[in-house]
Design an enzyme around this catalytic site. Sequence first.
Site, PDB file in Angstrom:
ATOM      1  CB  CYS A 152      -0.958   0.005   1.191  1.00  0.00           C
ATOM      2  SG  CYS A 152      -0.146  -0.035   2.805  1.00  0.00           S
TER       3      CYS A 152
ATOM      4  CG  HIS B  66      -4.007   0.616   4.793  1.00  0.00           C
ATOM      5  ND1 HIS B  66      -3.414  -0.229   3.879  1.00  0.00           N
ATOM      6  CD2 HIS B  66      -5.110   1.132   4.187  1.00  0.00           C
ATOM      7  CE1 HIS B  66      -4.143  -0.239   2.751  1.00  0.00           C
ATOM      8  NE2 HIS B  66      -5.165   0.572   2.927  1.00  0.00           N
TER       9      HIS B  66
END
Length: 570
Positions: free
Chosen positions: A208, A517
Amino acid sequence: MSSKINHHHQNDKTNGQIFPQPCPHLADFHARNGTKPFRAIQDCLHIKPPGGRAAIRRDSSEVPRCGVCGDSSCPRLYACMACAAVSCHVPPHSSHVAIHATKTSSACSHEIAVDVDRAELFCCACRDQVYDRDFDAAVVLAHTTSIIQSSKPENLRKRRRIDYRPWSPDLRERSLMVNNASPIDSMSSSNGDLPRGLRGLNNLGNTCFMNSVLQALFHTPPLRNYFLSDRHNRYYCQSKNGVRLCLACDLDTMFSAIFCGDRMPYSPAKFLYSWWRHASNLASYEQQDAHEFFISMLDGIHEKVEKDQHKPRRNGDCCIAHRVFSGILRSDVMCMACGFTSTTFDPCVDFSLDLEPNQGSSMKTSSTKTNHSCNCEADGMNSSQNCGISTLMGCLDRFTRPERLGSDQKFFCQQCQVRQESLKQMSIRKLPLVSCFHIKRFEHSSVRKMSRKVDRYLQFPLSLDMAPYLSSSILRSRFGNRFFPFDGDESNTLNEPSSEFELFAVVTHTGKLDAGHYVTYLRLSNKWYKCDDAWITEVNENTVRAAQGYMMFYVQKMLYYKASEKQGTS
């Protein structure tokens, strides 16, 4: 100029904090060798743009390896300052530099080494970085020499000008397009309401960090226009240079895929593999830092162009990475005894900013600068978790605010001919076309032996005027208009491109330091879209304002092309 401060400082009490004694092994090295080794290492330094990172000079085909185990993939390799032997350090496992440090004899000591990739001093016995003024001076001098040789300040204006001419195809080019291309309006699209170029990226295993940065780069106006106008043709590049590593070719492939009209999530596996080959020390399926990936990727684009083009290139003109993101910082260090000022210029591809201290004063900075369309709402923010509010303008104020250097950081005044206490001030000498602001949310303390993430909320504007932070503005505020003109090329400021910028991408980080994230928010056609790996969703502005901004991308207004207009109508 190094700004790192670790626990090997003089025993000094500042702001209630007591710093330990300096490294005894470094003191012993000085006693045995003096400052001559540090002055000599200046000739061994190579300043590697973009960003001006210093490294130990070596041939492009040379791969440094540990002299004990022969491993070249270690995250840290160090060269001994006494004998130049290269050893690895892989905490908490093996440390061949520590073994090498035991070879100290009456003639020389082997405890002090230098990082071959970062040009930072390291004590092999203490197994920690150390700071030395003489070594830092050698690195700064190498930086300054590199800048003077590649780009003199009086030539900045010539490079700064942008000759933008709209292109329209001639009859031959129209024929080629008709015969070899498909109109994008006729291509199928699963969601015709989304702007073209919005396509999810599959997560390939903790990637990510890469997907978030790539989404921002895909919609960076000058970078997008460069690749979509075929300025870097991967087929021509590979036929000319052979099939080899080229991150720009992989970017060209991805731009074609992202803007082809297909809405199915795309897998950037080829690019990930190429980046791993470029940055072998980061090649793993572990989560990496998005900012470090951004710098490494631009570095890879530059290195490829530097190898392909043998003629001298000026700083800022050598590759698309420089032309889009390269700026120049100005550092003024003034002697507090006589007023003598030493000025240096350093290239940069982003601005790394500290969050404001939590003293309840961050809100007042918005009134001291020009009016901004700032996000003053904080919906969804957990005040107990974020512990205060910072603003992007406040961070820039802090970045350009004069800072009194401590007694342990005295610099040598050329006028006084002794080391004196000084006042340091940073400013922006040259604005890039696209300004990337990196917020330092990850703190690492060598004294406490711990790392943590700063979750403080950050307000950032949609429109940003960078004029207050330019060298010209800061010097005029210090010396008044009587100091105008200065630097030999500032008199014609009316010809300068606008200092006004528009926000178009925000990379955010949620979660903890080791389990987080990354997500990107894109501002397209005056709407906001959330790019969460393979998922693309439209969100409202308050959602973006409440996010924890980690990297903000602003583009000069003259290149923004009216955000309210649809991209496909031109």
